[in-house]
Design an enzyme around this catalytic site. Structure first.
Site, PDB file in Angstrom:
ATOM      1  CE  LYS A  28      34.616  37.098  52.076  1.00 52.79           C
ATOM      2  NZ  LYS A  28      34.467  38.074  50.948  1.00 52.79           N
ATOM      3  N   GLY A  30      32.517  31.762  48.189  1.00 51.71           N
ATOM      4  CA  GLY A  30      32.912  31.686  46.781  1.00 51.71           C
ATOM      5  C   GLY A  30      31.902  32.323  45.830  1.00 51.71           C
ATOM      6  CD1 TRP A  33      35.696  30.759  40.822  1.00 53.88           C
ATOM      7  CD2 TRP A  33      35.861  29.720  42.820  1.00 53.88           C
ATOM      8  NE1 TRP A  33      36.365  29.571  40.639  1.00 53.88           N
ATOM      9  CE2 TRP A  33      36.477  28.921  41.831  1.00 53.88           C
ATOM     10  CE3 TRP A  33      35.851  29.272  44.138  1.00 53.88           C
ATOM     11  CZ2 TRP A  33      37.071  27.687  42.140  1.00 53.88           C
ATOM     12  CZ3 TRP A  33      36.449  28.056  44.441  1.00 53.88           C
ATOM     13  CH2 TRP A  33      37.054  27.278  43.456  1.00 53.88           C
ATOM     14  CG  HIS A  80      25.196  36.613  50.943  1.00 56.01           C
ATOM     15  ND1 HIS A  80      25.912  35.674  50.247  1.00 56.01           N
ATOM     16  CD2 HIS A  80      25.942  37.754  50.915  1.00 56.01           C
ATOM     17  CE1 HIS A  80      27.041  36.230  49.802  1.00 56.01           C
ATOM     18  NE2 HIS A  80      27.073  37.479  50.193  1.00 56.01           N
ATOM     19  NE  ARG A 102      36.407  28.881  51.846  1.00 52.79           N
ATOM     20  CZ  ARG A 102      37.162  29.973  51.753  1.00 52.79           C
ATOM     21  NH1 ARG A 102      36.595  31.170  51.692  1.00 52.79           N
ATOM     22  NH2 ARG A 102      38.476  29.886  51.709  1.00 52.79           N
ATOM     23  CE  LYS A 222      46.929  33.538  53.636  1.00 54.96           C
ATOM     24  NZ  LYS A 222      47.195  32.732  54.838  1.00 54.96           N
ATOM     25  N   GLY A 223      42.207  32.310  48.705  1.00 51.38           N
ATOM     26  CA  GLY A 223      41.552  31.274  47.907  1.00 51.38           C
ATOM     27  C   GLY A 223      42.006  29.866  48.227  1.00 51.38           C
TER      28      GLY A 223
HETATM   29  P1  A3P Z   1      39.627  33.770  51.195  1.00 49.71           P
HETATM   30  O1  A3P Z   1      39.304  35.004  51.987  1.00 49.71           O
HETATM   31  O2  A3P Z   1      39.770  32.557  52.082  1.00 49.71           O
HETATM   32  O3  A3P Z   1      40.789  33.952  50.309  1.00 49.71           O
HETATM   33  P2  A3P Z   1      32.872  35.541  48.352  1.00 49.71           P
HETATM   34  O4  A3P Z   1      33.031  35.807  46.897  1.00 49.71           O
HETATM   35  O5  A3P Z   1      31.662  34.718  48.666  1.00 49.71           O
HETATM   36  O6  A3P Z   1      32.984  36.792  49.131  1.00 49.71           O
HETATM   37  O7  A3P Z   1      34.083  34.577  48.801  1.00 49.71           O
HETATM   38  C1  A3P Z   1      35.400  35.066  48.902  1.00 49.71           C
HETATM   39  C2  A3P Z   1      36.342  33.903  49.128  1.00 49.71           C
HETATM   40  O8  A3P Z   1      36.433  33.119  47.921  1.00 49.71           O
HETATM   41  C3  A3P Z   1      37.767  34.413  49.401  1.00 49.71           C
HETATM   42  O9  A3P Z   1      38.367  33.444  50.267  1.00 49.71           O
HETATM   43  C4  A3P Z   1      38.357  34.384  48.009  1.00 49.71           C
HETATM   44  O10 A3P Z   1      39.763  34.422  47.972  1.00 49.71           O
HETATM   45  C5  A3P Z   1      37.787  33.081  47.478  1.00 49.71           C
HETATM   46  N1  A3P Z   1      37.827  33.002  46.010  1.00 49.71           N
HETATM   47  C6  A3P Z   1      37.388  33.914  45.121  1.00 49.71           C
HETATM   48  N2  A3P Z   1      37.623  33.509  43.867  1.00 49.71           N
HETATM   49  C7  A3P Z   1      38.237  32.313  43.953  1.00 49.71           C
HETATM   50  C8  A3P Z   1      38.761  31.392  42.979  1.00 49.71           C
HETATM   51  N3  A3P Z   1      38.689  31.630  41.677  1.00 49.71           N
HETATM   52  N4  A3P Z   1      39.315  30.250  43.444  1.00 49.71           N
HETATM   53  C9  A3P Z   1      39.401  29.993  44.785  1.00 49.71           C
HETATM   54  N5  A3P Z   1      38.941  30.837  45.734  1.00 49.71           N
HETATM   55  C10 A3P Z   1      38.376  31.987  45.326  1.00 49.71           C
END
Ligand code: A3P
Length: 265
Positions: A28, A30, A33, A80, A102, A222-223
């Site tokens: 979680k 990012g 991303w 991870h 994060r 939500k990001g």
């Molecule tokens: P939230 O649940 O707070 O929205 P992972 O990919 O490690 O599982 O992380 C997921 C988290 O990264 C989620 O957070 C997701 O919304 C956020 N995320 C994914 N892509 C993103 C982007 N392009 N910009 C900002 N946050 C992003």
């Protein structure tokens, strides 16, 4: 989300290459991303996508290691795993590694929603129950604090670059530049602008049904920075502050996380 015992052992025979890229995260922070960023960048430089589709090193069946060993370069992996569990050849080959961090409060909230909305993970009846497991390191993938501490000693290694979710959110273009330079993928400003527009949250969320199917809205929720304020109680916030103080505040990685800016009111 846990690595099976067999896959864990099979990873010992994993053969990393100098041309690989590795994204290391606690869940979680990012991961998806940054996977997308690397796919876009590699595509520009090599005119083809990286060859690995199931990028998470420790997931899947043990037989996949053989397939990965045979896959053509360039390869992008994510993990991870704690630092000490990464296959040694990643370090011997000095594989360029992005360590994405994060703040622990937003990470917890993201993990809570993810757990409750992903059918392969345990559901939590309440935030309070999840919070207790998270602080005690009893969630899948283990403790945020132990994971982060395991990488902390290595953030100055030349082939590892730490970056935070928060810095990427607040200064995205400059961080994309930093990533491309570190990875030795020299994209033009124009190409970086395209990578930026394709990987901002809004674009990734819009495409999430195609990229992540039914879990699209779960992965791209939500990001934002600071969502923890909507759910943490005062005492939970204090408990997390004390845990951070005990485990990470004295480490260099603690400074990088900029806890007082993102986790204090
Ligand atoms: P939230 O649940 O707070 O929205 P992972 O990919 O490690 O599982 O992380 C997921 C988290 O990264 C989620 O957070 C997701 O919304 C956020 N995320 C994914 N892509 C993103 C982007 N392009 N910009 C900002 N946050 C992003």
């Amino acid at each position: 989300m846990m690595c099976s015992e067999e896959t864990f052992h099979a990873l010992e025979s994993f053969e990393a290459r100098e041309s690989d890229f590795l994204i290391a995260t606690y869940p979680k922070c990012g991961t998806n991303w940054v996977i997308q960023i690397l796919h876009e960048m590699v595509f520009y430089i090599n005119n083809k996508e990286p060859s690995i589709v199931q990028a998470m090193l420790e997931f899947g069946r043990p037989e996949k290691i053989q397939t990965q060993n045979e896959a053509p370069s360039p390869r992008v992996f994510s993990t991870h795993l704690y630092y000490d569990n990464i296959p040694k050849s990643f370090f011997e080959k000095k594989v360029k590694t992005l360590l994405i961090l994060r703040n622990p409060k937003d990470t917890a909230v993201s993990f809570f929603h993810f757990s409750n909305n992903n059918p392969v993970l345990p559901s939590y009846g309440s935030w309070d129950l999840f919070f207790k497991d998270y602080i005690e390191g009893k969630v899948c993938s283990g403790s945020y604090f132990d994971h982060t501490a395991s990488w902390s000693k290595h953030i100055d290694d030349e082939h590892i670059m730490p970056l935070t979710f928060e810095d990427m959110k607040l200064d995205y273009f400059n961080n994309l530049k930093k990533i491309s330079k570190f990875l030795g993928l020299s994209l033009s400003e124009e190409q970086l602008k395209i990578v930026e527009s394709k990987t901002v949250f809004k674009s990734m969320k819009e495409k999430s049904g195609d990229t992540h199917g039914k879990l699209g809205n779960v992965f791209f929720r939500k990001g934002e920075i600071g969502d923890w304020k909507s759910i943490f109680s005062e005492s939970q916030s204090k408990e997390m502050d004390a845990k951070f103080e005990e485990c990470l505040a004295g480490e260099r990685i603690g400074e990088i996380l900029n806890y007082s800016r993102y986790c204090k009111n």
